[in-house]
Design a protein around this motif. Structure first.
Motif, PDB file in Angstrom:
ATOM      1  N   PRO A   1       0.947  -1.170   0.057  1.00  0.00           N
ATOM      2  CA  PRO A   1      -0.034   0.037   0.020  1.00  0.00           C
ATOM      3  C   PRO A   1       0.875   1.124   0.072  1.00  0.00           C
ATOM      4  N   LYS A   2       0.692   2.207  -0.528  1.00  0.00           N
ATOM      5  CA  LYS A   2       1.175   3.579  -0.797  1.00  0.00           C
ATOM      6  C   LYS A   2       0.240   4.563  -0.583  1.00  0.00           C
ATOM      7  N   PHE A   3       0.957   5.584  -0.047  1.00  0.00           N
ATOM      8  CA  PHE A   3      -0.018   6.802   0.262  1.00  0.00           C
ATOM      9  C   PHE A   3       0.947   7.923  -0.188  1.00  0.00           C
ATOM     10  N   LEU A   4       0.158   8.950  -0.720  1.00  0.00           N
ATOM     11  CA  LEU A   4       0.785  10.183  -0.904  1.00  0.00           C
ATOM     12  C   LEU A   4      -0.114  11.618  -0.333  1.00  0.00           C
ATOM     13  N   ARG A   5       0.806  12.417   0.566  1.00  0.00           N
ATOM     14  CA  ARG A   5       0.274  13.398   1.271  1.00  0.00           C
ATOM     15  C   ARG A   5       0.143  14.424   0.331  1.00  0.00           C
ATOM     16  N   ILE A   6      -1.032  14.896   0.040  1.00  0.00           N
ATOM     17  CA  ILE A   6      -1.300  16.142  -1.037  1.00  0.00           C
ATOM     18  C   ILE A   6      -1.478  17.398  -0.167  1.00  0.00           C
ATOM     19  N   GLY A   7      -1.620  17.469   1.176  1.00  0.00           N
ATOM     20  CA  GLY A   7      -1.840  18.603   1.624  1.00  0.00           C
ATOM     21  C   GLY A   7      -3.023  19.264   1.217  1.00  0.00           C
ATOM     22  N   VAL A   8      -2.790  20.716   0.828  1.00  0.00           N
ATOM     23  CA  VAL A   8      -3.856  21.674   0.488  1.00  0.00           C
ATOM     24  C   VAL A   8      -4.211  21.360  -1.126  1.00  0.00           C
ATOM     25  N   HIS A   9      -3.024  20.410  -1.792  1.00  0.00           N
ATOM     26  CA  HIS A   9      -3.186  20.245  -3.192  1.00  0.00           C
ATOM     27  C   HIS A   9      -4.359  19.244  -3.422  1.00  0.00           C
ATOM     28  N   TRP A  10      -5.753  19.601  -3.411  1.00  0.00           N
ATOM     29  CA  TRP A  10      -6.632  18.926  -3.404  1.00  0.00           C
ATOM     30  C   TRP A  10      -6.903  18.133  -4.815  1.00  0.00           C
ATOM     31  N   SER A  11      -6.436  19.251  -6.028  1.00  0.00           N
ATOM     32  CA  SER A  11      -6.454  18.525  -7.205  1.00  0.00           C
ATOM     33  C   SER A  11      -4.914  18.204  -7.619  1.00  0.00           C
ATOM     34  N   ASN A  12      -4.812  17.212  -8.187  1.00  0.00           N
ATOM     35  CA  ASN A  12      -3.473  16.689  -8.623  1.00  0.00           C
ATOM     36  C   ASN A  12      -2.697  17.669  -9.723  1.00  0.00           C
ATOM     37  N   VAL A  13      -2.182  18.706  -9.165  1.00  0.00           N
ATOM     38  CA  VAL A  13      -1.361  19.741  -9.835  1.00  0.00           C
ATOM     39  C   VAL A  13      -0.063  18.909 -10.290  1.00  0.00           C
ATOM     40  N   SER A  14       0.455  19.171 -11.169  1.00  0.00           N
ATOM     41  CA  SER A  14       1.557  18.568 -11.943  1.00  0.00           C
ATOM     42  C   SER A  14       2.629  19.470 -11.251  1.00  0.00           C
TER      43      SER A  14
ATOM     44  N   THR B   1      -1.272  14.151 -14.257  1.00  0.00           N
ATOM     45  CA  THR B   1      -2.742  14.064 -13.485  1.00  0.00           C
ATOM     46  C   THR B   1      -3.261  12.664 -13.896  1.00  0.00           C
ATOM     47  N   GLY B   2      -4.214  12.293 -13.151  1.00  0.00           N
ATOM     48  CA  GLY B   2      -5.211  11.314 -13.366  1.00  0.00           C
ATOM     49  C   GLY B   2      -4.415  10.110 -13.571  1.00  0.00           C
ATOM     50  N   ALA B   3      -4.863   9.174 -14.495  1.00  0.00           N
ATOM     51  CA  ALA B   3      -4.278   8.076 -14.846  1.00  0.00           C
ATOM     52  C   ALA B   3      -2.640   8.042 -15.311  1.00  0.00           C
ATOM     53  N   GLY B   4      -2.367   9.248 -15.874  1.00  0.00           N
ATOM     54  CA  GLY B   4      -1.072   9.495 -16.341  1.00  0.00           C
ATOM     55  C   GLY B   4      -0.348  10.236 -15.344  1.00  0.00           C
ATOM     56  N   ARG B   5      -0.800  10.273 -13.959  1.00  0.00           N
ATOM     57  CA  ARG B   5       0.300  10.695 -12.906  1.00  0.00           C
ATOM     58  C   ARG B   5       1.540   9.972 -12.684  1.00  0.00           C
ATOM     59  N   LYS B   6       2.467  10.429 -12.377  1.00  0.00           N
ATOM     60  CA  LYS B   6       3.717   9.726 -12.118  1.00  0.00           C
ATOM     61  C   LYS B   6       4.488  10.329 -10.766  1.00  0.00           C
ATOM     62  N   VAL B   7       4.790   9.613  -9.943  1.00  0.00           N
ATOM     63  CA  VAL B   7       5.382  10.047  -8.772  1.00  0.00           C
ATOM     64  C   VAL B   7       6.954   9.516  -8.665  1.00  0.00           C
ATOM     65  N   TYR B   8       7.663  10.250  -8.320  1.00  0.00           N
ATOM     66  CA  TYR B   8       9.056  10.025  -8.266  1.00  0.00           C
ATOM     67  C   TYR B   8       9.677  10.293  -6.775  1.00  0.00           C
ATOM     68  N   TRP B   9      10.533   9.593  -6.183  1.00  0.00           N
ATOM     69  CA  TRP B   9      11.360  10.156  -5.018  1.00  0.00           C
ATOM     70  C   TRP B   9      12.242  11.266  -5.466  1.00  0.00           C
TER      71      TRP B   9
ATOM     72  N   THR C   1      -1.687   4.089  -6.379  1.00  0.00           N
ATOM     73  CA  THR C   1      -1.588   2.800  -7.226  1.00  0.00           C
ATOM     74  C   THR C   1      -0.454   3.075  -8.124  1.00  0.00           C
ATOM     75  N   GLY C   2       0.162   1.887  -8.263  1.00  0.00           N
ATOM     76  CA  GLY C   2       1.429   1.887  -9.061  1.00  0.00           C
ATOM     77  C   GLY C   2       2.697   2.208  -8.314  1.00  0.00           C
ATOM     78  N   PRO C   3       3.916   1.978  -8.865  1.00  0.00           N
ATOM     79  CA  PRO C   3       4.808   1.967  -8.032  1.00  0.00           C
ATOM     80  C   PRO C   3       5.532   3.580  -7.895  1.00  0.00           C
TER      81      PRO C   3
END
Length: 265
Positions: A2-15, A43-51, A88-90
């Protein structure tokens, strides 16, 4: 995992914003935790997260599978209560530039460190639910002032925030504004500012300047904004702020002694 991302006040997934991720994984009676700053693109399905840097890791041996299951459930529940959203996703490692490994670049900035005074005691007194709500307002207030002063949030550390500014005056102005804004929440902060060079390598910012800024903040008392001599020297022509000599200090782990100044008013 399970992975969790804190977005704080960024309620929309701003790139292109920086946030924090937690990963929780159980293997039998063992829990593996991984957490750290991440960079979000798309954003959305195309969102990527990097360390953005190497994450911190911890292994917890619970003894039994049941204890490990209970620990994992509690850890996940705490993340959700602190405004983390499931991912979701790595989480990928740092992206490589199109042209291969770029040469490290030197940059100059004013570095601001904000830290809540007595946060552990306040959290224990108020309880998790109320403290989580206050922390949400705290980060919203800090980020509002950073945006107003054109500061760049680098990373959050527990209840602290590290940000950079192109101009020292903007950093000092932001520091005093944050101090006053969070007082309405019943919070006191200590703030430290330092100006210096750092290295940008592969998108990561590193350098002694960040350590000095952290040590300057550690010297501040509740409600104080302290700056290093480097910041004051850059503001000799500024009449907007008044500084009082705070003495010469040995900063832990930092070469030489540094003269610090308290921002008045």
């Amino acid at each position: 995992m399970p992975k969790f991302l804190r977005i704080g006040v960024h309620w929309s997934n701003v790139s292109g914003y920086t946030s924090k991720a937690w990963c929780v994984r159980r293997v039998g009676p063992v829990i593996f935790l991984k957490w750290g700053a991440v960079e979000v693109h798309g954003t959305g399905a195309g969102r990527k997260v990097y360390w953005t840097r190497l994450p911190q890791e911890k292994t917890i041996r619970c003894g039994t599978v049941q204890r490990a299951q209970d620990y994992a459930k509690a850890a996940i529940a705490r993340r959700r209560n602190h405004r983390y959203e499931p991912l979701t996703g790595p989480i990928a490692n740092r992206r490589r530039s199109a042209g291969g490994s770029a040469e490290p670049k030197q940059a100059l900035a004013t570095i601001l460190i904000v830290d809540i005074v007595g946060s552990t005691a306040k959290a224990a007194k108020l309880g998790d639910a109320r403290w989580t709500k206050i922390m949400g307002h705290y980060y919203a207030a800090v980020r509002k002032e950073l945006k107003t002063s054109r500061g760049k949030e680098v990373v959050t550390t527990g209840d602290g925030v590290l940000a950079t500014f192109k101009a020292p005056a903007a950093g000092v102005s932001c520091a005093t504004a944050i101090r006053e804004a969070v007082r309405t929440l019943g919070l006191d902060v200590r703030v430290g500012l330092h100006a210096g060079e750092y290295t940008v390598s592969g998108g990561e910012m590193v350098g002694l300047a960040f350590h000095i800024g952290t040590r300057v903040a550690a010297k501040a008392r509740a409600g104080e904004v302290l700056v290093s001599s480097a910041v004051k020297d850059l503001m000799k022509t500024q009449s907007t702020f008044s500084f009082r000599d705070h003495g010469v200090h040995q900063l832990k782990g930092v070469p030489e002694r540094w003269r610090l100044y308290r921002v008045e008013g």
